[in-house]
Design a protein around this motif. Sequence first.
Motif, PDB file in Angstrom:
ATOM      1  N   ALA A 108     100.239  65.665  46.616  1.00  0.00           N
ATOM      2  CA  ALA A 108     100.079  67.030  46.099  1.00  0.00           C
ATOM      3  C   ALA A 108     100.456  67.152  44.628  1.00  0.00           C
ATOM      4  N   GLN A 109     101.411  66.336  44.180  1.00  0.00           N
ATOM      5  CA  GLN A 109     101.876  66.454  42.803  1.00  0.00           C
ATOM      6  C   GLN A 109     100.995  65.712  41.802  1.00  0.00           C
ATOM      7  N   VAL A 110      99.950  65.042  42.276  1.00  0.00           N
ATOM      8  CA  VAL A 110      99.069  64.277  41.392  1.00  0.00           C
ATOM      9  C   VAL A 110      97.885  65.137  40.969  1.00  0.00           C
ATOM     10  N   ARG A 111      97.655  65.181  39.663  1.00  0.00           N
ATOM     11  CA  ARG A 111      96.529  65.922  39.112  1.00  0.00           C
ATOM     12  C   ARG A 111      95.697  64.976  38.257  1.00  0.00           C
ATOM     13  N   VAL A 112      94.387  64.977  38.468  1.00  0.00           N
ATOM     14  CA  VAL A 112      93.492  64.114  37.697  1.00  0.00           C
ATOM     15  C   VAL A 112      93.063  64.846  36.429  1.00  0.00           C
ATOM     16  N   LEU A 113      93.236  64.180  35.294  1.00  0.00           N
ATOM     17  CA  LEU A 113      92.761  64.705  34.020  1.00  0.00           C
ATOM     18  C   LEU A 113      91.721  63.752  33.457  1.00  0.00           C
ATOM     19  N   LEU A 114      90.623  64.284  33.005  1.00  0.00           N
ATOM     20  CA  LEU A 114      89.591  63.466  32.388  1.00  0.00           C
ATOM     21  C   LEU A 114      89.765  63.483  30.875  1.00  0.00           C
ATOM     22  N   VAL A 115      89.896  62.291  30.320  1.00  0.00           N
ATOM     23  CA  VAL A 115      90.015  62.157  28.873  1.00  0.00           C
ATOM     24  C   VAL A 115      88.606  62.227  28.288  1.00  0.00           C
ATOM     25  N   PRO A 116      88.339  63.185  27.429  1.00  0.00           N
ATOM     26  CA  PRO A 116      86.957  63.362  26.945  1.00  0.00           C
ATOM     27  C   PRO A 116      86.500  62.207  26.066  1.00  0.00           C
ATOM     28  N   ASP A 117      85.207  61.957  26.109  1.00  0.00           N
ATOM     29  CA  ASP A 117      84.618  60.948  25.231  1.00  0.00           C
ATOM     30  C   ASP A 117      84.807  61.359  23.772  1.00  0.00           C
ATOM     31  N   GLY A 118      84.756  60.354  22.917  1.00  0.00           N
ATOM     32  CA  GLY A 118      84.934  60.624  21.490  1.00  0.00           C
ATOM     33  C   GLY A 118      86.230  60.020  21.004  1.00  0.00           C
ATOM     34  N   GLY A 119      86.224  59.519  19.798  1.00  0.00           N
ATOM     35  CA  GLY A 119      87.417  58.872  19.276  1.00  0.00           C
ATOM     36  C   GLY A 119      87.599  57.500  19.879  1.00  0.00           C
ATOM     37  N   VAL A 120      88.803  56.971  19.780  1.00  0.00           N
ATOM     38  CA  VAL A 120      89.072  55.630  20.288  1.00  0.00           C
ATOM     39  C   VAL A 120      89.356  55.699  21.783  1.00  0.00           C
ATOM     40  N   ARG A 121      89.008  54.633  22.505  1.00  0.00           N
ATOM     41  CA  ARG A 121      89.302  54.574  23.929  1.00  0.00           C
ATOM     42  C   ARG A 121      90.484  53.612  24.116  1.00  0.00           C
ATOM     43  N   THR A 122      91.685  54.162  23.992  1.00  0.00           N
ATOM     44  CA  THR A 122      92.902  53.365  24.116  1.00  0.00           C
ATOM     45  C   THR A 122      93.875  54.075  25.043  1.00  0.00           C
ATOM     46  N   LYS A 123      94.824  53.316  25.526  1.00  0.00           N
ATOM     47  CA  LYS A 123      95.864  53.887  26.381  1.00  0.00           C
ATOM     48  C   LYS A 123      96.646  54.988  25.663  1.00  0.00           C
ATOM     49  N   PRO A 124      97.102  54.780  24.401  1.00  0.00           N
ATOM     50  CA  PRO A 124      97.843  55.868  23.744  1.00  0.00           C
ATOM     51  C   PRO A 124      97.007  57.124  23.522  1.00  0.00           C
ATOM     52  N   ASN A 125      95.713  56.974  23.312  1.00  0.00           N
ATOM     53  CA  ASN A 125      94.861  58.151  23.163  1.00  0.00           C
ATOM     54  C   ASN A 125      94.842  58.950  24.466  1.00  0.00           C
ATOM     55  N   ALA A 126      94.741  58.244  25.592  1.00  0.00           N
ATOM     56  CA  ALA A 126      94.775  58.921  26.894  1.00  0.00           C
ATOM     57  C   ALA A 126      96.125  59.585  27.129  1.00  0.00           C
ATOM     58  N   CYS A 127      97.206  58.907  26.762  1.00  0.00           N
ATOM     59  CA  CYS A 127      98.538  59.471  26.962  1.00  0.00           C
ATOM     60  C   CYS A 127      98.754  60.709  26.098  1.00  0.00           C
ATOM     61  N   ASN A 128      98.218  60.702  24.886  1.00  0.00           N
ATOM     62  CA  ASN A 128      98.334  61.894  24.047  1.00  0.00           C
ATOM     63  C   ASN A 128      97.618  63.083  24.675  1.00  0.00           C
ATOM     64  N   TRP A 129      96.459  62.820  25.296  1.00  0.00           N
ATOM     65  CA  TRP A 129      95.739  63.890  25.982  1.00  0.00           C
ATOM     66  C   TRP A 129      96.586  64.436  27.137  1.00  0.00           C
ATOM     67  N   GLY A 130      97.238  63.535  27.856  1.00  0.00           N
ATOM     68  CA  GLY A 130      98.119  63.980  28.932  1.00  0.00           C
ATOM     69  C   GLY A 130      99.329  64.729  28.415  1.00  0.00           C
ATOM     70  N   LEU A 131      99.896  64.257  27.293  1.00  0.00           N
ATOM     71  CA  LEU A 131     101.086  64.904  26.741  1.00  0.00           C
ATOM     72  C   LEU A 131     100.799  66.346  26.331  1.00  0.00           C
ATOM     73  N   LEU A 132      99.588  66.608  25.866  1.00  0.00           N
ATOM     74  CA  LEU A 132      99.214  67.971  25.490  1.00  0.00           C
ATOM     75  C   LEU A 132      99.332  68.938  26.665  1.00  0.00           C
ATOM     76  N   GLN A 133      99.159  68.408  27.871  1.00  0.00           N
ATOM     77  CA  GLN A 133      99.157  69.266  29.054  1.00  0.00           C
ATOM     78  C   GLN A 133     100.364  69.032  29.954  1.00  0.00           C
ATOM     79  N   ALA A 134     101.310  68.242  29.465  1.00  0.00           N
ATOM     80  CA  ALA A 134     102.497  67.925  30.262  1.00  0.00           C
ATOM     81  C   ALA A 134     103.481  69.082  30.235  1.00  0.00           C
ATOM     82  N   GLY A 135     103.984  69.444  31.405  1.00  0.00           N
ATOM     83  CA  GLY A 135     104.935  70.546  31.487  1.00  0.00           C
ATOM     84  C   GLY A 135     106.359  70.103  31.721  1.00  0.00           C
ATOM     85  N   GLY A 136     106.600  68.796  31.826  1.00  0.00           N
ATOM     86  CA  GLY A 136     107.929  68.316  32.149  1.00  0.00           C
ATOM     87  C   GLY A 136     108.874  68.300  30.967  1.00  0.00           C
TER      88      GLY A 136
END
Length: 431
Positions: A108-136
Amino acid sequence: MGAARTLVAVATLAYLAAVAYRLLCVRHGTSSAGAVQVSDAEALALADDELPAYTVLVPAYREPEVIGQLVGNLGRIDYPEHKLEVLLLLEEDDDVTRAAVAEVALPAQVRVLLVPDGGVRTKPNACNWGLLQAGGELVTIYDAEDQPDPLQLRRAAVAFRRLPADVVCVQARLSYFNSGQNLITRWFALEYVTWFEHLLPGLVALKAPIPLGGTSNHLRAAALKGLGGWDPYNVTEDADLGLRIARAGLKTEVLASVTLEEANSDFVNWVKQRSRWYKGYLQTWIVHNRHPLRLIRTVGLKGYLGFTLFVAGTPLLAALNPVFWYLAIVWFVAEPAAVGALFPGFVYYPAMVCFVAGNFAMIYAGLVSARAAKRHDLLLAALTFPAYWVMMSLAAVKAVVQLVLQPSYWEKTTHGLSGVEAASTGKAAHV
């Protein structure tokens, strides 16, 4: 010939400095207080309402084979559901992983986020997208195949309550659930044991910048956002973040909790992974040395030298190793005058110290770390470790070439090659 002799002398001095600094780290790591200890009882003592909200970022790209394992590992995390959010970060065009996720029942606590196309496809880019929406209030990263200590989030929360406010990151230890698969995985496991038993605590004791691991680094979210998250173009974003933490006058500690990963068991796959790490180390050193005097002012001369010897010295000296191995073989076989001319007495004797005493010291450090960790299964790996250095050198040469030709290319590591999982993560790995 004069220029070549000068380069050999400079390289010899760099080898001596790198060996000495690593031994200094081992010494301080052995004698220091070591990792922050949080017992099971302490981790469980905090009531659910006293625990901070926690965000776990799990970037996954083209990893359908580990999704089932991921769900099981996430389900073993002991943290109140209403205080935990897990953001599974998938690339928008990653149809295979998205299909695998759609076939399993996510907690229940898992939420799927789709990292939009565009820019570089790297792990830190994905993590930054997640950090923008992180509430912790606290944030950590787990790789898709990771098997963390179930109490790790609780231990980190307790550690942050106990530690000063300027400690913004606690790095959990990493180990491997398939270390006995073959000799490569044993070498890899020994390397991690040495790093987390002695080198990393030694860097903490020396107050040096800490190259973080790519997973299980737990951070205060406000501080992470204040630092700007991760560099999306750096292929070892963890090492870069560790240095930026130090530059901001903030601190990192080691947490006595273990996350189990899959050790790379395939030679080609290992070289791909290690060359990416080395390339990222070089990127980090180059980027932060755009203004070296400013860097020295922020981390101190001792911190700067440690950063240079570790982050730049590790890949560069590994890339130079084949040159000196070749010169040594040629000298012992034929003793050509040209090789002898490169090593006048003031260079030859320090070089011999590096060759004999330095190599012995590094092997001995591995033996000491294996013994300290009670990993007697790794003693043979320690004795044969020089063969692993050959692999490191191949990866380092590849990293230097790729740094020039493809600086931001993220070379994907294939997971799921071991065919095994950890026997159990139900008992907390608390060492």
